[in-house]
Every structure is written in C-alpha cells, then in structure tokens.
Motif scaffolding. Sequence first.
Motif, PDB file in Angstrom:
ATOM      1  N   GLY A  15       0.789  -1.218   0.000  1.00  0.00           N
ATOM      2  CA  GLY A  15       0.000   0.000   0.000  1.00  0.00           C
ATOM      3  C   GLY A  15       0.824   1.272   0.000  1.00  0.00           C
ATOM      4  N   GLY A  16       2.124   1.144   0.173  1.00  0.00           N
ATOM      5  CA  GLY A  16       3.000   2.305   0.216  1.00  0.00           C
ATOM      6  C   GLY A  16       3.400   2.797  -1.162  1.00  0.00           C
ATOM      7  N   SER A  17       4.274   3.797  -1.171  1.00  0.00           N
ATOM      8  CA  SER A  17       4.697   4.441  -2.417  1.00  0.00           C
ATOM      9  C   SER A  17       6.213   4.577  -2.461  1.00  0.00           C
ATOM     10  N   LEU A  18       6.724   4.601  -3.679  1.00  0.00           N
ATOM     11  CA  LEU A  18       8.129   4.887  -3.935  1.00  0.00           C
ATOM     12  C   LEU A  18       8.222   5.655  -5.247  1.00  0.00           C
ATOM     13  N   ARG A  19       9.261   6.465  -5.353  1.00  0.00           N
ATOM     14  CA  ARG A  19       9.531   7.171  -6.605  1.00  0.00           C
ATOM     15  C   ARG A  19      10.934   6.811  -7.071  1.00  0.00           C
ATOM     16  N   LEU A  20      11.006   6.173  -8.212  1.00  0.00           N
ATOM     17  CA  LEU A  20      12.292   5.815  -8.795  1.00  0.00           C
ATOM     18  C   LEU A  20      12.755   6.917  -9.747  1.00  0.00           C
ATOM     19  N   SER A  21      14.066   7.093  -9.819  1.00  0.00           N
ATOM     20  CA  SER A  21      14.664   8.060 -10.736  1.00  0.00           C
ATOM     21  C   SER A  21      15.681   7.374 -11.618  1.00  0.00           C
ATOM     22  N   CYS A  22      15.848   7.918 -12.821  1.00  0.00           N
ATOM     23  CA  CYS A  22      16.811   7.355 -13.764  1.00  0.00           C
ATOM     24  C   CYS A  22      17.478   8.491 -14.516  1.00  0.00           C
ATOM     25  N   VAL A  23      18.785   8.600 -14.379  1.00  0.00           N
ATOM     26  CA  VAL A  23      19.551   9.597 -15.117  1.00  0.00           C
ATOM     27  C   VAL A  23      20.120   8.927 -16.363  1.00  0.00           C
ATOM     28  N   VAL A  24      19.869   9.550 -17.513  1.00  0.00           N
ATOM     29  CA  VAL A  24      20.296   9.000 -18.802  1.00  0.00           C
ATOM     30  C   VAL A  24      21.477   9.827 -19.316  1.00  0.00           C
ATOM     31  N   SER A  25      22.472   9.146 -19.890  1.00  0.00           N
ATOM     32  CA  SER A  25      23.707   9.848 -20.264  1.00  0.00           C
ATOM     33  C   SER A  25      23.574  10.696 -21.527  1.00  0.00           C
ATOM     34  N   GLU A  26      22.535  10.444 -22.329  1.00  0.00           N
ATOM     35  CA  GLU A  26      22.332  11.252 -23.529  1.00  0.00           C
ATOM     36  C   GLU A  26      20.853  11.261 -23.894  1.00  0.00           C
ATOM     37  N   ASP A  27      20.494  12.146 -24.822  1.00  0.00           N
ATOM     38  CA  ASP A  27      19.094  12.265 -25.213  1.00  0.00           C
ATOM     39  C   ASP A  27      18.657  11.042 -26.015  1.00  0.00           C
ATOM     40  N   ILE A  28      17.548  10.461 -25.609  1.00  0.00           N
ATOM     41  CA  ILE A  28      16.950   9.346 -26.339  1.00  0.00           C
ATOM     42  C   ILE A  28      15.465   9.610 -26.470  1.00  0.00           C
ATOM     43  N   SER A  29      14.833   9.018 -27.478  1.00  0.00           N
ATOM     44  CA  SER A  29      13.430   9.329 -27.725  1.00  0.00           C
ATOM     45  C   SER A  29      12.494   8.590 -26.778  1.00  0.00           C
ATOM     46  N   ILE A  30      12.783   7.346 -26.479  1.00  0.00           N
ATOM     47  CA  ILE A  30      11.909   6.555 -25.605  1.00  0.00           C
ATOM     48  C   ILE A  30      12.686   6.112 -24.374  1.00  0.00           C
ATOM     49  N   VAL A  31      12.096   6.329 -23.218  1.00  0.00           N
ATOM     50  CA  VAL A  31      12.638   5.833 -21.956  1.00  0.00           C
ATOM     51  C   VAL A  31      11.623   4.861 -21.374  1.00  0.00           C
ATOM     52  N   ALA A  32      12.127   3.758 -20.862  1.00  0.00           N
ATOM     53  CA  ALA A  32      11.233   2.744 -20.314  1.00  0.00           C
ATOM     54  C   ALA A  32      11.764   2.224 -18.989  1.00  0.00           C
ATOM     55  N   TRP A  33      10.832   1.789 -18.176  1.00  0.00           N
ATOM     56  CA  TRP A  33      11.167   1.088 -16.930  1.00  0.00           C
ATOM     57  C   TRP A  33      10.834  -0.386 -17.106  1.00  0.00           C
ATOM     58  N   TYR A  34      11.742  -1.226 -16.667  1.00  0.00           N
ATOM     59  CA  TYR A  34      11.571  -2.673 -16.698  1.00  0.00           C
ATOM     60  C   TYR A  34      11.734  -3.193 -15.271  1.00  0.00           C
ATOM     61  N   ARG A  35      11.310  -4.423 -15.052  1.00  0.00           N
ATOM     62  CA  ARG A  35      11.572  -5.045 -13.756  1.00  0.00           C
ATOM     63  C   ARG A  35      11.800  -6.543 -13.943  1.00  0.00           C
ATOM     64  N   GLN A  36      12.544  -7.084 -13.012  1.00  0.00           N
ATOM     65  CA  GLN A  36      12.789  -8.521 -13.027  1.00  0.00           C
ATOM     66  C   GLN A  36      12.692  -9.047 -11.611  1.00  0.00           C
ATOM     67  N   ALA A  37      11.717  -9.909 -11.414  1.00  0.00           N
ATOM     68  CA  ALA A  37      11.538 -10.558 -10.119  1.00  0.00           C
ATOM     69  C   ALA A  37      12.347 -11.853 -10.102  1.00  0.00           C
ATOM     70  N   PRO A  38      12.694 -12.349  -8.921  1.00  0.00           N
ATOM     71  CA  PRO A  38      13.477 -13.593  -8.823  1.00  0.00           C
ATOM     72  C   PRO A  38      12.788 -14.738  -9.564  1.00  0.00           C
ATOM     73  N   GLY A  39      13.541 -15.412 -10.424  1.00  0.00           N
ATOM     74  CA  GLY A  39      13.017 -16.555 -11.146  1.00  0.00           C
ATOM     75  C   GLY A  39      12.098 -16.226 -12.301  1.00  0.00           C
ATOM     76  N   LYS A  40      11.966 -14.945 -12.619  1.00  0.00           N
ATOM     77  CA  LYS A  40      11.062 -14.536 -13.705  1.00  0.00           C
ATOM     78  C   LYS A  40      11.821 -13.757 -14.770  1.00  0.00           C
ATOM     79  N   GLN A  41      11.216 -13.672 -15.944  1.00  0.00           N
ATOM     80  CA  GLN A  41      11.819 -12.897 -17.013  1.00  0.00           C
ATOM     81  C   GLN A  41      11.627 -11.406 -16.770  1.00  0.00           C
TER      82      GLN A  41
END
Length: 110
Positions: A15-41
């Motif tokens: 029920g809680g919240s978190l804010r993730l940040s991502c610094v990118v080294s150069e300009d790109i058109s699409i930025v995406a967040w991915y995740r990987q849980a243990p034992g999963k793709q």
Amino acid sequence: QVQFVESGGGLVQPGGSLRLSCVVSEDISIVAWYRQAPGKQRELVARISSWSIRSYLDSVKGRFTISRDTAKRTAYLQMNSLKPEDTAVYYCNSDPPGYWGQGTQVTVSS
C-alpha cells in the motif's frame, strides 16, 4: 553507448509508495522502466516517448506513473499502492533496450 543510472528503490509496506529516478547519459526518444523478479523474465513496466506518450503493463495501470524531465535527462517512475508482487529489481532503459545498468531493488513486504 547510452548509460542509465537508477535510484530510489527500497523496502516499503504493501500500500506504500516509492519514486524511482533514472539519469540518462544522452538524449533518447523513448525511456522505459523494466523489472525482473526472482526466477522470472524481465518485463517492460512503463514507457514514455519524447512526445510524452505513455504506456503501461496492465498490472500497474492506475498505480504507476512514468514521467520525464528532458532538460535533466531524467526519468521517473512514481509507484503507488504497491503490492508484494511488485517486488523486483527495476531497470531503466530505452525501448528496445540497450546496455543494462545496475537497477534498483524494490521490496514490498510487511
């Protein structure tokens, strides 16, 4: 090659919240967040284009919000109403993805 540095993960109760940040080294058109849980793709969670067109994994719709600050080359993932099944290492990348960074661990547990 483009580099991504993620931060903001941690341990949070269901029920809680978190804010993730991502610094990118150069300009790109699409930025995406991915995740990987243990034992999963690794899965794409959210993406945003340079025109701020957003898309989300069905299981996070209405709870997660992706945004970006192009001037700062920074992308964000606001995660609300977190569930134990959101536990994973979260990565930032382009879409399609290139070189992977270290990611940031998100653990949702009571």
